[in-house]
Design a protein around this motif. Structure first.
Motif, short mmCIF file in Angstrom:
data_model
loop_
_atom_site.label_atom_id
_atom_site.label_comp_id
_atom_site.label_asym_id
_atom_site.label_seq_id
_atom_site.Cartn_x
_atom_site.Cartn_y
_atom_site.Cartn_z
N ILE A 33 -6.70 6.12 -10.03
CA ILE A 33 -6.59 4.67 -10.23
C ILE A 33 -5.95 4.02 -9.00
CG2 ILE A 33 -5.42 2.87 -11.59
CD1 ILE A 33 -5.89 4.62 -14.05
N SER A 34 -4.90 4.67 -8.48
CA SER A 34 -4.22 4.12 -7.29
C SER A 34 -5.18 4.01 -6.12
CB SER A 34 -3.04 5.00 -6.89
OG SER A 34 -2.16 5.09 -7.95
N ILE A 85 0.84 -1.20 0.00
CA ILE A 85 0.00 0.00 0.00
C ILE A 85 0.88 1.25 0.00
CG2 ILE A 85 -1.71 1.28 1.36
CD1 ILE A 85 -2.69 -1.58 2.27
N VAL A 96 3.95 1.49 -1.16
CA VAL A 96 4.59 1.60 -2.48
C VAL A 96 3.63 2.21 -3.49
CG1 VAL A 96 5.44 0.21 -4.44
CG2 VAL A 96 6.30 -0.22 -2.15
N LEU A 97 2.39 1.72 -3.45
CA LEU A 97 1.36 2.23 -4.37
C LEU A 97 1.14 3.72 -4.18
CD1 LEU A 97 -0.48 0.94 -6.49
CD2 LEU A 97 -2.25 0.84 -4.78
N THR A 100 -5.23 11.20 -13.00
CA THR A 100 -5.68 9.81 -13.19
C THR A 100 -4.88 8.78 -12.39
OG1 THR A 100 -6.16 10.54 -15.41
CG2 THR A 100 -6.53 8.23 -14.96
N PRO A 101 -3.53 8.83 -12.37
CA PRO A 101 -2.82 7.82 -11.59
C PRO A 101 -3.25 7.78 -10.13
CG PRO A 101 -1.26 9.06 -12.88
CD PRO A 101 -2.58 9.74 -13.03
N ILE A 125 -7.08 -3.52 -2.83
CA ILE A 125 -6.03 -4.22 -2.08
C ILE A 125 -6.38 -4.29 -0.60
CG2 ILE A 125 -3.64 -3.94 -1.26
CD1 ILE A 125 -2.79 -3.43 -4.06
N PHE A 179 4.32 5.67 -5.40
CA PHE A 179 4.46 5.80 -6.85
C PHE A 179 3.40 6.70 -7.46
CE2 PHE A 179 7.42 2.23 -6.69
CZ PHE A 179 8.40 2.73 -7.53
N SER A 180 2.17 6.57 -6.96
CA SER A 180 1.13 7.44 -7.53
C SER A 180 1.44 8.89 -7.19
CB SER A 180 -0.25 7.06 -7.03
OG SER A 180 -0.30 7.20 -5.64
N VAL A 236 -7.42 1.06 -6.76
CA VAL A 236 -6.64 -0.19 -6.56
C VAL A 236 -6.36 -0.39 -5.08
CG1 VAL A 236 -4.40 -1.26 -7.02
CG2 VAL A 236 -5.66 -0.21 -8.87
#
Lengths: 481, 265
Positions: free
Chosen positions: B196-197, B15, B17-18, B192-193, B204, B21-22, B200
């Motif tokens: 989407i993150s 979580i 990391v997600l 958008t990222p 998760i 990165f986003s 997701v």
């Protein structure tokens, strides 16, 4: 049903998708880090994370039930389509949420229907992802995982049984693992041969790769706005016709032909019928086009007729001509080809020639039974007697497929489509062909359709790809318990 | 680190990391967008400034010509020359930074500027004004109408040149619009990222909850129940577990303890 196991196997499929996204990001990087680079890298990371997560928690298991197998296969197709739209969504452009979903489903189900008005405006990384999704979908998202990940072990048999229809498993007399390897070897080999031949014919490497992957998966996605018509080259069209036709044949028979086994392409009744149908359709369409003076010569009529017939019959959907300007007879023959499509055990969709042959034989059988009430007449294909269960399944599938097209047409016309557009769009999406006629013709796209129709058609694509029954099971709550 | 602890740590790390990165991609896209906005604003400012300079120079030239030709002030003869030189210098400066599509517009502006220069240059080199002041009439006896000359010869050339300047300016402004469109796309890409993150991450988290419930809490509850049953009713302790972690070890240990105590009694 163990939901954890289902999620674990879907996760494995997602790892394969993440690898392809990373490949697309690599192409984007090589191409001066185009605008698709960061969307692809980000999507790849997200997909990798979703794929790895269940692997950490859910322990490996060797045995899965048929119900779990169904859920894994159907779930993998749906989740792949959802994950596949991430790069499109992040990139933006013409991709709204629904457009991205439509394009992703169209890619994975190898339909090849597009909502893009300007395909050439896409960066190369995204163009590659577009054809990669259909290449993965061509052989089946789960099949990829079955080959790549040997740790799946005994579960392989159950998953391949669900992913491959019973008709597709005919002509394979090997262990499951060998069948899966044969399918993938033929698929990869065919793609490489097509790639090299297209390059030799004058395409650049990238165009050749995109068209080879698209032709072998019988998807029909092109990286040119004018599709194959952009190249205006008879030799390229000939190569693609051969590639599409071979991809529409049973992969087991192709393998048998290569290894010089007795049950090869040339002896197969189904393949003879398939090729015969292609030749007869092409000639009839060419005669019709020449008679109506659509093209100036017999050669050009035959050239366009052969390409469009091969393209629509194998469910590819490439285009070199605007079929809306063709004669009603030519359109009708093409529609028949779109309905029947290729052979079972290939990458093509639709009813399949195998079912048509069996249906015709059952009809003949019925007439014989009426003439000779006491006679016992068996139905044989390639010397093998077909059992009653199989024949019943074939008839049920044909009826279900027709119903699907009928319902699709009803919905399309309800939301404002004319009859030709509505029917051909339903047929093209259920058979995973891609282009239809009318407003969704070979030189048009699906962008102008209302949102509800895009959703309806994308669901039809999934129904067509999963051969109706796979997806329909998920709608019965009792089945889940 | 092994077993449950490893899984939970990896779950939380995923979580993190997600999110990281986003956030990183959004930061990158926002930074990119900010640079683009600055660049568009700079181009806009630069284009307006250059146009203003050109219009000022041509206007000064116009004033000098009026004084020279209409009011017959010979002192403005050199002023006409200087003003035009300044105007030409501004055109050259603007042309240097022009895009390929704008160069055509500059060619047209240069032609019109040359025409303007030619009209005034002809009057200056013929020394008509100087002769009129010295001799009152021209040598051939024809009188010179300065205002008429200005209206007939100068004004059309002046209008053509100033229209060309306006065309150059509007073209430069129009050429900024594709960049602005690109900018709006970047804005979409920046958001958008994260969106989407988030979706997701919810998925998760739901998976995480489900897995913890099934593979961590459920065995504990079952072990607790089975141990209670053994203590109360001596029902044999038997839990089927698929996991190979600490819970499995605990299960086996409890199993062996119950077996040993069964043998003792």
């Amino acid at each position: 049903m163990r939901l954890g196991i289902v999620i674990r196997y879907i996760g494995i499929v997602l790892l394969v998708l993440a690898a392809f996204m990373l490949m697309a990001a690599g192409i984007s990087y090589v191409n001066n880090v185009d605008s698709a680079y960061s969307p692809l890298v980000m999507s790849s990371l997200i997909t990798l994370l979703i794929g790895c997560f269940p692997l950490i928690f859910v322990p490996k298991t060797d045995r899965i039930s048929q119900k779990e197998g169904y859920c894994i296969v159907v779930g993998a197709w749906v989740v792949s389509s959802v994950v596949g739209m991430f790069p499109y969504l992040m990139w933006g452009g013409e991709f709204t949420l629904l457009n991205a979903w439509f394009e992703s489903v169209s890619g994975f189900t190898t339909t090849g229907a597009s909502i893009l008005n300007d395909i050439e405006a896409l960066p190369r990384g995204l163009q590659f992802w577009r054809v990669a999704s259909c290449w993965i979908g061509g052989v089946g998202v789960v099949m990829f995982a079955l080959v790549i990940l040997p740790s799946i072990g005994k579960s392989k048999m159950m998953l391949s049984n669900v992913e491959l229809s019973s008709l597709a498993k005919d002509n394979f007399h090997y262990r499951t693992q060998t069948i899966v390897r044969i399918i993938l070897s033929i698929y990869v080999g065919l793609t490489i041969i097509t790639l090299l031949t297209l390059k030799w014919c004058g395409m650049n490497w990238f165009d050749a790769l995109c068209h080879a992957m698209s032709a072998c998966s019988t998807c029909g996605f092109s990286n040119k706005n004018l599709s194959v018509g952009f190249f205006n080259s008879p030799i390229i069209e000939l190569v693609l016709i051969v590639a599409m036709l071979v991809s529409g044949m049973h992969f087991g028979l192709i393998y048998a032909t290569i290894t010089r086994k007795p049950n090869n392409i040339f002896r197969s009744e189904i393949t003879r019928c398939y090729l015969g149908m292609f030749i007869v359709s092409s000639v009839l369409i060419a005669i019709s086009l020449r008679a109506a003076d659509v093209y100036p010569s017999v050669i050009s009529s035959l050239r366009h007729a052969a390409f469009q017939t091969a393209s629509l019959m194998t469910t590819s959907g490439f285009a070199t001509a605007n079929c809306n300007t063709w004669t009603p007879f030519a359109i009708l023959v093409l529609m028949f080809c779109m309905l029947v499509c290729g052979c079972a055990g290939s990458t093509s969709g639709g009813l399949k020639v195998d079912r048509l042959v069996l249906a015709v034989k059952m009809l003949r059988n019925k007439i014989q039974a009426q003439q000779h009430p006491n006679a016992v007449v068996r139905i044989k294909v390639d010397g093998y007697t077909q059992d009653r269960d199989m024949l019943n399944t074939v008839m049920i599938y044909i009826v279900a497929f027709m119903l699907l097209i009928l319902i699709g047409t009803f919905v399309n016309t309800l939301f404002g489509c004319d009859l030709m557009t509505g029917f051909s769009a339903a047929l093209a999406c259920a058979s995973n062909v891609g282009p239809g006629f009318g407003e969704v013709g070979t030189m048009d796209n699906y962008s102008q359709l209302p949102a509800v129709l895009k959703l309806n058609l994308s669901i039809m694509m999934l129904f067509g790809r999963l051969e109706i029954f796979g997806l329909i099971q998920l709608f019965f709550i009792r089945w889940w318990k | 680190m092994k077993g449950i602890r490893k899984r939970v740590t990896i779950g939380f790390l995923s979580i993190v990391v997600l999110l990281f990165f986003s956030g990183l991609v959004s930061l990158f896209e926002l930074n990119h967008m900010s640079t683009d906005i600055e660049s568009i604003l700079d181009s806009n400012r630069h284009s307006i400034e250059l146009t203003e300079n050109m219009l000022d120079a041509i206007s000064a030239h116009d004033r000098a010509v009026v004084n020279y030709a209409v009011f017959r002030d010979t002192l403005y003869s050199d002023s006409c020359k200087v003003c035009f030189a300044e105007f030409s210098a501004h055109i050259d400066k603007a042309r240097q930074g022009a895009s390929k599509s704008t160069v055509l517009m500059f060619d047209s502006l240069c032609i019109n500027a040359d025409r303007l220069h030619a009209v005034v240059h002809e009057l200056r080199t013929s020394r008509t004004i100087e002769n009129l002041i010295l001799f009152d009439t021209l040598s051939n006896g024809v009188s010179f109408d300065g205002k008429g000359w200005y209206d007939r010869n100068y004004v059309p050339a002046y209008d053509a040149a100033s229209n060309s300047i306006m065309r150059v300016m509007s073209h430069a402004q129009i050429s900024l619009s594709p960049r602005a469109e690109q900018l709006s796309r970047n804005a979409y890409r920046a958001v958008t990222p994260v969106f989407i993150s988030l979706v997701v991450m919810i998925a998760i988290l739901l998976m995480f909850y489900y897995f913890i419930m099934i593979y961590a809490l459920k065995p504990i509850v079952e072990m607790n129940k089975s141990l209670g049953d053994w203590l109360r009713y001596k029902i044999p302790f038997k839990i089927k577990s698929e996991c190979r972690d600490e819970l499995q070890e605990l299960n086996e240990k409890i199993g062996s303890v119950t077996n040993t105590s069964k043998k003792l009694y």
